[in-house]
Design a protein around this motif. Sequence first.
Motif, mmCIF file in Angstrom:
data_model
loop_
_atom_site.group_PDB
_atom_site.id
_atom_site.type_symbol
_atom_site.label_atom_id
_atom_site.label_comp_id
_atom_site.label_asym_id
_atom_site.label_seq_id
_atom_site.Cartn_x
_atom_site.Cartn_y
_atom_site.Cartn_z
ATOM 1 N N ILE A 214 0.864 -1.175 0.000
ATOM 2 C CA ILE A 214 0.000 0.000 0.000
ATOM 3 C C ILE A 214 0.905 1.230 0.000
ATOM 4 C CG2 ILE A 214 -1.788 1.264 1.265
ATOM 5 C CD1 ILE A 214 -2.809 -1.428 0.455
ATOM 6 N N VAL A 215 0.796 2.054 -1.026
ATOM 7 C CA VAL A 215 1.666 3.224 -1.086
ATOM 8 C C VAL A 215 0.937 4.492 -0.653
ATOM 9 C CG1 VAL A 215 3.263 2.271 -2.772
ATOM 10 C CG2 VAL A 215 1.247 3.509 -3.570
ATOM 11 N N ALA A 216 -0.382 4.484 -0.662
ATOM 12 C CA ALA A 216 -1.148 5.637 -0.178
ATOM 13 C C ALA A 216 -2.526 5.165 0.200
ATOM 14 C CB ALA A 216 -1.241 6.697 -1.267
ATOM 15 N N LEU A 217 -3.114 5.801 1.210
ATOM 16 C CA LEU A 217 -4.446 5.383 1.632
ATOM 17 C C LEU A 217 -5.178 6.573 2.230
ATOM 18 C CD1 LEU A 217 -5.160 2.203 3.782
ATOM 19 C CD2 LEU A 217 -6.638 4.184 3.731
ATOM 20 N N ASP A 218 -6.248 6.975 1.577
ATOM 21 C CA ASP A 218 -7.045 8.088 2.101
ATOM 22 C C ASP A 218 -8.297 8.254 1.246
ATOM 23 O OD1 ASP A 218 -7.794 10.277 3.641
ATOM 24 O OD2 ASP A 218 -5.734 11.033 3.712
ATOM 25 N N ALA A 219 -9.140 9.223 1.624
ATOM 26 C CA ALA A 219 -10.288 9.553 0.779
ATOM 27 C C ALA A 219 -9.759 10.156 -0.518
ATOM 28 C CB ALA A 219 -11.176 10.550 1.507
ATOM 29 N N PRO A 220 -10.455 9.915 -1.636
ATOM 30 C CA PRO A 220 -9.961 10.435 -2.916
ATOM 31 C C PRO A 220 -9.667 11.933 -2.850
ATOM 32 C CG PRO A 220 -11.822 8.990 -3.304
ATOM 33 C CD PRO A 220 -11.677 9.099 -1.816
ATOM 34 N N LYS A 221 -10.541 12.675 -2.157
ATOM 35 C CA LYS A 221 -10.362 14.121 -2.093
ATOM 36 C C LYS A 221 -9.059 14.476 -1.369
ATOM 37 C CE LYS A 221 -12.478 18.370 -0.562
ATOM 38 N NZ LYS A 221 -11.193 18.754 0.050
ATOM 39 N N ASN A 222 -8.836 13.815 -0.251
ATOM 40 C CA ASN A 222 -7.606 14.081 0.503
ATOM 41 C C ASN A 222 -6.371 13.702 -0.294
ATOM 42 O OD1 ASN A 222 -9.312 14.841 2.489
ATOM 43 N ND2 ASN A 222 -9.013 13.010 3.757
ATOM 44 N N LEU A 223 -6.481 12.591 -1.009
ATOM 45 C CA LEU A 223 -5.341 12.171 -1.825
ATOM 46 C C LEU A 223 -5.034 13.241 -2.865
ATOM 47 C CD1 LEU A 223 -6.069 8.374 -2.405
ATOM 48 C CD2 LEU A 223 -4.196 9.350 -1.086
ATOM 49 N N LYS A 224 -6.110 13.764 -3.458
ATOM 50 C CA LYS A 224 -5.897 14.785 -4.475
ATOM 51 C C LYS A 224 -5.339 16.056 -3.848
ATOM 52 C CE LYS A 224 -10.023 13.878 -6.259
ATOM 53 N NZ LYS A 224 -11.230 13.946 -7.116
ATOM 54 N N ASP A 225 -5.762 16.332 -2.615
ATOM 55 C CA ASP A 225 -5.265 17.532 -1.948
ATOM 56 C C ASP A 225 -3.770 17.448 -1.639
ATOM 57 O OD1 ASP A 225 -7.654 18.711 -2.106
ATOM 58 O OD2 ASP A 225 -8.234 18.434 -0.002
ATOM 59 N N THR A 226 -3.274 16.206 -1.511
ATOM 60 C CA THR A 226 -1.833 16.093 -1.244
ATOM 61 C C THR A 226 -1.033 16.666 -2.404
ATOM 62 O OG1 THR A 226 -1.744 13.877 -2.161
ATOM 63 C CG2 THR A 226 -2.007 14.034 0.216
ATOM 64 N N ILE A 227 -1.617 16.614 -3.592
ATOM 65 C CA ILE A 227 -0.949 17.204 -4.747
ATOM 66 C C ILE A 227 -0.981 18.730 -4.589
ATOM 67 C CG2 ILE A 227 -0.965 17.425 -7.267
ATOM 68 C CD1 ILE A 227 -0.467 14.628 -6.695
ATOM 69 N N GLY A 228 -2.101 19.221 -4.101
ATOM 70 C CA GLY A 228 -2.196 20.590 -3.625
ATOM 71 C C GLY A 228 -2.170 21.693 -4.651
ATOM 72 N N ALA A 229 -2.096 21.377 -5.900
ATOM 73 C CA ALA A 229 -1.986 22.441 -6.892
ATOM 74 C C ALA A 229 -2.552 21.961 -8.218
ATOM 75 C CB ALA A 229 -0.530 22.839 -7.054
ATOM 76 N N ASP A 230 -2.640 22.890 -9.161
ATOM 77 C CA ASP A 230 -3.065 22.498 -10.509
ATOM 78 C C ASP A 230 -1.901 21.828 -11.212
ATOM 79 O OD1 ASP A 230 -5.316 23.813 -9.825
ATOM 80 O OD2 ASP A 230 -4.853 25.629 -10.964
ATOM 81 N N ILE A 231 -2.242 21.134 -12.266
ATOM 82 C CA ILE A 231 -1.196 20.495 -13.051
ATOM 83 C C ILE A 231 -1.121 21.200 -14.402
ATOM 84 C CG2 ILE A 231 -0.333 18.316 -14.002
ATOM 85 C CD1 ILE A 231 -0.929 17.823 -11.165
ATOM 86 N N VAL A 232 0.026 21.762 -14.687
ATOM 87 C CA VAL A 232 0.256 22.309 -16.020
ATOM 88 C C VAL A 232 1.133 21.297 -16.748
ATOM 89 C CG1 VAL A 232 1.238 24.172 -17.380
ATOM 90 C CG2 VAL A 232 0.119 24.675 -15.197
ATOM 91 N N SER A 233 0.594 20.794 -17.829
ATOM 92 C CA SER A 233 1.296 19.735 -18.544
ATOM 93 C C SER A 233 1.815 20.278 -19.869
ATOM 94 C CB SER A 233 0.321 18.574 -18.765
ATOM 95 O OG SER A 233 1.010 17.494 -19.314
ATOM 96 N N LEU A 234 3.127 20.250 -20.054
ATOM 97 C CA LEU A 234 3.733 20.738 -21.300
ATOM 98 C C LEU A 234 4.126 19.556 -22.171
ATOM 99 C CD1 LEU A 234 6.248 23.322 -19.750
ATOM 100 C CD2 LEU A 234 3.916 23.770 -20.549
#
Lengths: 332, 257
Positions: A214-234
């Motif tokens: 198991i590498v991460a475990l949380d509610a989907p929202k919290n998991l996404k919040d760990t990223i904490g920012a928008d993703i700009v993909s070039l």
Amino acid sequence: MADAIEINGLTKVFDGLVAVDHVSINIAEGELFGLLGPNGAGKTTLIKMLATLLMPTSGTAKVSGYDVTKDPDKVRRCIGIIFQDPSLDNRLTGKENLDFHARMYGMDRELREKRMDEVLDLVELKDKANILVENYSGGMKRRLEIARGLMHHPEVLFLDEPTLGLDPQTRRHIWEYIRNLNKKEDITIILTTHYIEEADYLCDRVAIIDYGKIVALDAPKNLKDTIGADIVSLEISDSVDKDFVAMLGKFKWIKKMKEHDGFLDLSVKNGETRIPELMNIAQKAGVVVQSVSLRKPTLEDVFLHYVGKTIREEETSVKDQVRERMRRRWHN
Amino acid sequence: MAQLINLEAIYVMWLREMKRFFRAKSRIAGSLAMPFFFLAFLGTGFMNVRFSGMPPGVNYIDFLAPGVIGMILLFASLTAGISVLWDREFGFLKEIMVTPVSRVSIVLGRILGGVSTALIQGILILLISIGMGSKIVGIFGVLSSLVFMVLISAGFVGLGIAIASRMKDIHGFSLIMNFVIMPIFLLSGALFPLEGLPTWLITLAYIDPLTYGVDGLRGCLIGISHFNLLVDFLILLCFCIVMVGIGAYLFEKTEVD
């Protein structure tokens, strides 16, 4: 709330290959829990141990308070499982498949009839109940399997890749059923999936599993919040330039960078305001940017963050193919 | 611990076999065709042949009929046992194995189902052979032949389950057909008398459990047997118990996936 499932250091080794590696999770009663990971990550092995079909190499697991190795029969009474591959008798009708199941669980006639009506209603197969299963479509079969898994009022339901290989419309339908089940029937549901959207849409909590861990475990929202920012993909024409990466590294507002198949993903707060600046930097560095996209973080990004690869890359990587081959050899 | 003998589960396993059997009409016709052709063509073709061991007053078709019944019982029960393999292939085995029913009950249900379907086919062939003019010694003979039919079927369903529990997929199926079913059938004395055969052949025939089945059927139906009927019965009973035991044991140990 009591825990429906307690897993403690659960491990399964097949001939030296660790399929499930010291997994410890507690899943609460009534939870809709997702195991997300690429094929061969160990999801199905984990579920099979919880369903008493495979013996753990070490560690313990309790389902509804019963130990899977010491009390397998009691565990079997409490659980329903919907397998990844079809497991219906095609030469029986839908109703006969349900009836077979109900009798194997020792349900009396009255209860059988009542319950069959209920579950057939739930999966909307009432009018097809007396047709041989060999004439069912893929989606209908899947729904019938779900109905069957519910026949004996399981406290815990395991769904192994419930929508694998189904068309998007049927997938949506099945998602709705699963949600309804969890709410209306008050069942603890553990599902495995390698579809990010599925885990995101359905689950209260998600465990990301890779190489049996198991590498991460949380509610989907919290998991996404760990990223904490928008993703700009070039999207960058040639391979990603090292100098360019080094240059970007100097900017404090770029929180994180990740390269994957010709793309450079940057974690940036308020991404839309930073794109012009990024273009300038690229131009100065002489890097040709073919496209730019901006998005809010998804579970896919979380996956990328923890596993270091997208789930699709992970699935086609060579070592994974080897692993998949080995898994097949042992499992078949 | 789930109860070892779960009657409801045994019944529903049996019911499933019966439903599947009666729905596969073309398969029933297919499996009856070969024994029928044996009776009609071989029986008629060898009408005038006199085997040295055959008592006078017995036609070849009278002699052949119990052999052909033995043949269909062998084919039907072995394939019924091996159907575990098809359940594995189509995933239904997982559904069975995850239920809280003891493996012993599952095996018993399967054997009961296999014996029933084999018995139906055996009786059909018996009726057909009577219709074709094969003489039988009377109603008591027919009734006692049923005992032998049940023992033959149960033994070979057990053997089928044992084989299927050791096999991982269906690819070995034709191998079994050629290296198990055909020798058992051909060596059993179904087609020719055991009297006056070379030693190597008769030794093999004595090892073949179906020999005692066919001999027992012949004793019951036309009143002629190579061995004492009690000997046939006891040997077959032993075979049956051993095979059911091995089948149940190996099935118990089988892993799903």
